[in-house]
Design a protein around this motif. Structure first.
Motif, mmCIF file in Angstrom:
data_model
loop_
_atom_site.group_PDB
_atom_site.id
_atom_site.type_symbol
_atom_site.label_atom_id
_atom_site.label_comp_id
_atom_site.label_asym_id
_atom_site.label_seq_id
_atom_site.Cartn_x
_atom_site.Cartn_y
_atom_site.Cartn_z
ATOM 1 N N VAL A 212 30.402 29.589 42.723
ATOM 2 C CA VAL A 212 30.415 30.486 41.470
ATOM 3 C C VAL A 212 30.265 29.346 40.251
ATOM 4 C CG1 VAL A 212 33.029 30.272 41.264
ATOM 5 C CG2 VAL A 212 31.728 32.275 40.404
ATOM 6 N N TRP A 213 29.707 30.191 39.131
ATOM 7 C CA TRP A 213 29.346 29.312 38.028
ATOM 8 C C TRP A 213 30.530 28.988 37.454
ATOM 9 C CZ3 TRP A 213 30.505 30.674 32.983
ATOM 10 C CH2 TRP A 213 29.925 29.788 32.136
ATOM 11 N N LEU A 214 30.913 27.906 36.863
ATOM 12 C CA LEU A 214 32.300 27.536 36.365
ATOM 13 C C LEU A 214 32.191 26.907 34.738
ATOM 14 C CD1 LEU A 214 33.937 25.319 38.923
ATOM 15 C CD2 LEU A 214 34.258 27.950 38.291
ATOM 16 N N PRO A 215 32.867 27.574 33.772
ATOM 17 C CA PRO A 215 32.183 26.998 32.371
ATOM 18 C C PRO A 215 32.620 25.749 32.019
ATOM 19 C CG PRO A 215 34.519 28.483 32.530
ATOM 20 C CD PRO A 215 33.958 28.388 34.122
ATOM 21 N N TYR A 222 36.872 19.502 38.648
ATOM 22 C CA TYR A 222 37.345 20.322 39.783
ATOM 23 C C TYR A 222 36.446 20.580 40.845
ATOM 24 C CZ TYR A 222 41.538 21.164 36.761
ATOM 25 O OH TYR A 222 42.530 21.145 35.797
ATOM 26 N N PRO A 223 35.823 19.813 41.688
ATOM 27 C CA PRO A 223 34.688 19.716 42.533
ATOM 28 C C PRO A 223 34.689 20.981 43.373
ATOM 29 C CG PRO A 223 35.376 17.450 42.318
ATOM 30 C CD PRO A 223 36.393 18.100 41.602
ATOM 31 N N ASN A 224 35.991 21.350 43.969
ATOM 32 C CA ASN A 224 36.023 22.390 44.873
ATOM 33 C C ASN A 224 36.401 23.697 44.117
ATOM 34 O OD1 ASN A 224 35.481 20.234 46.897
ATOM 35 N ND2 ASN A 224 38.017 19.680 46.805
ATOM 36 N N ALA A 225 36.616 23.572 43.054
ATOM 37 C CA ALA A 225 36.953 25.143 42.543
ATOM 38 C C ALA A 225 35.998 26.107 42.441
ATOM 39 C CB ALA A 225 37.339 24.896 40.926
ATOM 40 N N SER A 226 34.578 25.827 42.671
ATOM 41 C CA SER A 226 33.680 26.797 42.856
ATOM 42 C C SER A 226 33.538 27.548 44.139
ATOM 43 C CB SER A 226 32.177 26.151 42.580
ATOM 44 O OG SER A 226 31.924 25.307 43.601
ATOM 45 N N SER A 227 34.242 27.002 45.021
ATOM 46 C CA SER A 227 34.514 27.556 46.202
ATOM 47 C C SER A 227 35.696 28.434 46.650
ATOM 48 C CB SER A 227 33.990 26.934 47.529
ATOM 49 O OG SER A 227 34.953 25.690 47.549
ATOM 50 N N TRP A 229 39.024 30.783 46.364
ATOM 51 C CA TRP A 229 39.162 32.191 46.074
ATOM 52 C C TRP A 229 39.410 32.588 44.593
ATOM 53 C CZ3 TRP A 229 38.181 37.044 46.889
ATOM 54 C CH2 TRP A 229 39.023 37.978 46.751
ATOM 55 N N GLY A 230 40.529 32.102 43.781
ATOM 56 C CA GLY A 230 40.741 32.497 42.599
ATOM 57 C C GLY A 230 39.829 32.350 41.659
ATOM 58 N N TRP A 231 38.706 31.285 41.623
ATOM 59 C CA TRP A 231 37.742 31.295 40.749
ATOM 60 C C TRP A 231 36.597 32.530 40.860
ATOM 61 C CZ3 TRP A 231 37.743 28.931 36.130
ATOM 62 C CH2 TRP A 231 38.924 27.896 36.111
ATOM 63 N N GLN A 232 36.566 33.198 41.927
ATOM 64 C CA GLN A 232 35.438 34.014 42.298
ATOM 65 C C GLN A 232 35.430 35.212 41.132
ATOM 66 O OE1 GLN A 232 33.246 32.728 44.598
ATOM 67 N NE2 GLN A 232 34.782 31.102 44.645
ATOM 68 N N TYR A 233 34.174 35.543 41.169
ATOM 69 C CA TYR A 233 34.247 36.714 40.181
ATOM 70 C C TYR A 233 34.769 38.011 41.020
ATOM 71 C CZ TYR A 233 30.765 34.865 37.044
ATOM 72 O OH TYR A 233 30.073 33.885 35.948
ATOM 73 N N LEU A 234 35.519 38.857 40.128
ATOM 74 C CA LEU A 234 35.950 39.980 40.849
ATOM 75 C C LEU A 234 34.957 41.078 41.414
ATOM 76 C CD1 LEU A 234 38.719 41.589 41.434
ATOM 77 C CD2 LEU A 234 38.461 42.457 38.882
ATOM 78 N N PHE A 235 34.065 41.166 40.738
ATOM 79 C CA PHE A 235 32.918 42.089 40.735
ATOM 80 C C PHE A 235 31.679 41.283 40.935
ATOM 81 C CE2 PHE A 235 35.958 44.276 38.029
ATOM 82 C CZ PHE A 235 36.392 45.245 39.059
ATOM 83 N N VAL A 236 31.103 41.434 41.985
ATOM 84 C CA VAL A 236 30.013 40.481 42.346
ATOM 85 C C VAL A 236 28.632 41.356 42.879
ATOM 86 C CG1 VAL A 236 31.403 38.200 43.023
ATOM 87 C CG2 VAL A 236 30.729 39.939 44.700
ATOM 88 N N ALA A 237 27.271 40.643 42.731
ATOM 89 C CA ALA A 237 26.300 41.367 42.900
ATOM 90 C C ALA A 237 26.234 41.334 44.514
ATOM 91 C CB ALA A 237 25.045 40.427 42.561
ATOM 92 N N SER A 238 25.569 42.013 45.100
ATOM 93 C CA SER A 238 25.398 42.240 46.501
ATOM 94 C C SER A 238 24.384 41.171 47.187
ATOM 95 C CB SER A 238 24.783 43.780 47.169
ATOM 96 O OG SER A 238 23.484 43.663 46.307
ATOM 97 N N ASN A 239 23.575 40.607 46.207
ATOM 98 C CA ASN A 239 22.706 39.615 46.819
ATOM 99 C C ASN A 239 22.826 38.292 46.020
ATOM 100 O OD1 ASN A 239 21.271 41.304 48.425
ATOM 101 N ND2 ASN A 239 20.006 42.317 46.585
ATOM 102 N N PHE A 240 22.235 37.354 46.432
ATOM 103 C CA PHE A 240 22.361 35.838 45.765
ATOM 104 C C PHE A 240 21.194 35.796 44.710
ATOM 105 C CE2 PHE A 240 24.422 35.079 49.742
ATOM 106 C CZ PHE A 240 25.594 34.077 49.303
ATOM 107 N N SER A 241 21.326 35.080 43.633
ATOM 108 C CA SER A 241 20.199 34.872 42.727
ATOM 109 C C SER A 241 20.431 33.507 42.199
ATOM 110 C CB SER A 241 20.494 35.808 41.728
ATOM 111 O OG SER A 241 21.660 35.811 41.003
ATOM 112 N N ALA A 242 19.224 32.978 41.535
ATOM 113 C CA ALA A 242 19.142 31.385 41.015
ATOM 114 C C ALA A 242 19.802 31.544 39.830
ATOM 115 C CB ALA A 242 17.598 30.977 41.253
ATOM 116 N N ASP A 243 20.642 30.459 39.494
ATOM 117 C CA ASP A 243 21.176 30.380 38.230
ATOM 118 C C ASP A 243 20.142 29.956 37.236
ATOM 119 O OD1 ASP A 243 22.347 28.590 35.962
ATOM 120 O OD2 ASP A 243 24.048 29.070 36.927
#
Length: 332
Positions: A212-215, A222-227, A229-243
């Motif tokens: 997930v994108w981190l600000p 925090y290199p592992n934060a993007s994976s 659970w707590g940092w994930q978006y609560l509501f997410v898209a069904s597909n992946f997209s390029a940043d």
């Protein structure tokens, strides 16, 4: 790159293009992608308006002429004109390091004094009753908490406290954090959504596609934060997209346009004739709280307004007739 965001020219490397310098200056200040896109768009329009001349060859009079053109010929709103001015000031001050003299003789777009559209409680219930799916849950959350649309879709899992029935809004308008209420009516739906969301996160972990994108610089700190659970978006898209900045493919937050469409669809189905949008639900949240007797300071805190005068506008649309006056016809 210098401290103020401008690029250092190398004798062996061509100087970056102007718009790339603008992007670098925006990103080093951690501005949002929306701000970056808006600034780049306005600077492009400014350059095209003046026959593709480089901004260094233009002065404050050229900036005034462009802003006046937007108001007179473009018929833009005052907020749009101010956004264009902010983009050009950023260009000259932060990128080109040129101090423009006071910009005068600008034809200012008129800022109309309009009251916000507020739905009655009956209309809100009819609208929410016709919402479904993830977009429907977000719509209910916007009315129940007073969040702005982008604040709702950008919520992280860690910012939802079901036990305390509260939400923490991070980096809201003006870069401020605040706490607002999580309605009791949404506790069970939220718990069910969290269970579904966690299962999706587990699938992404197993497939090695979690992220997930981190600000700011949190990704480096925090290199592992993007994976996690707590940092994930609560509501997410069904597909992946390029940043759009890094090009990394991952799950982005839920598309805000889907929520806007769901609100419009539900409003039509409910027979609501007034224009209704996700922001209308924020206006309705504030007005209904005031109608219920909550003090205006409490409402100000929940909405995240910097000045109580901004919240005061809702006192003019309370459902008690004009300025709370009882018509003499009602006394007959």
């Amino acid at each position: 790159m210098t401290e103020n965001g401008t690029s250092i020219e190398s004798p062996n490397r061509p100087a970056p293009k102007l718009l790339d310098q603008v992007r670098d200056a925006v990103r080093i200040r951690h501005y949002s992608i929306r701000t970056e896109e808006a600034y780049v768009n306005w600077i492009k329009r400014f350059i095209l308006f003046h026959g593709k001349q480089h901004p260094r060859q233009l002065d404050a009079a050229a900036v005034s002429a462009f802003l006046s053109h937007l108001a007179v010929d473009g018929k833009v709103s005052a907020s749009t004109q101010n956004q264009a001015l902010s983009a050009l000031l950023f260009l000259y001050q932060k990128v080109l390091e040129i101090d423009l003299p006071r910009i005068g003789d600008v034809v200012r777009a008129k800022r109309p004094q309009r009251l916000p559209t507020v739905l009655s409680r009956k209309e809100v219930y009819a609208l929410l009753d016709r919402c479904a799916g993830t977009a429907g849950l977000i719509t209910c959350l916007l009315y129940g908490t007073g969040l702005r649309l982008m604040e709702g879709v950008r919520l992280r899992v860690k910012d939802v406290d079901v036990a305390r029935a509260e939400l923490i809004v991070r980096d809201g308008k003006g870069g401020k954090d605040r706490v607002t209420v999580l309605p009791q009516a949404l506790i069970a739906p939220m718990q069910a959504h969290l269970a579904t969301r966690r299962a999706l996160h587990a699938d992404d972990v197993r497939s090695g596609t979690v992220g997930v994108w981190l600000p700011d610089a949190l990704a480096k700190k925090y290199p592992n934060a993007s994976s996690e659970w707590g940092w994930q978006y609560l509501f997410v898209a069904s597909n992946f997209s390029a940043d759009p900045r890094s090009g990394i493919r991952r799950r982005h937050h839920y598309n805000e346009k889907l929520v806007q469409r769901e609100v419009r669809r539900a409003a039509l189905a409910a027979g609501i004739v007034r224009p209704a949008s996700p922001h209308t639900l924020r206006h309705s949240f504030a007005t209904h709280l005031l109608e219920s007797g909550y003090d205006i300071r409490t409402v100000q805190e929940l909405l995240g307004h910097a000045d109580v005068s901004t919240t005061m506008i809702y006192t003019h649309v309370l459902n008690r007739g004009g300025r709370g006056v009882r018509s003499p016809l009602d006394a007959m």
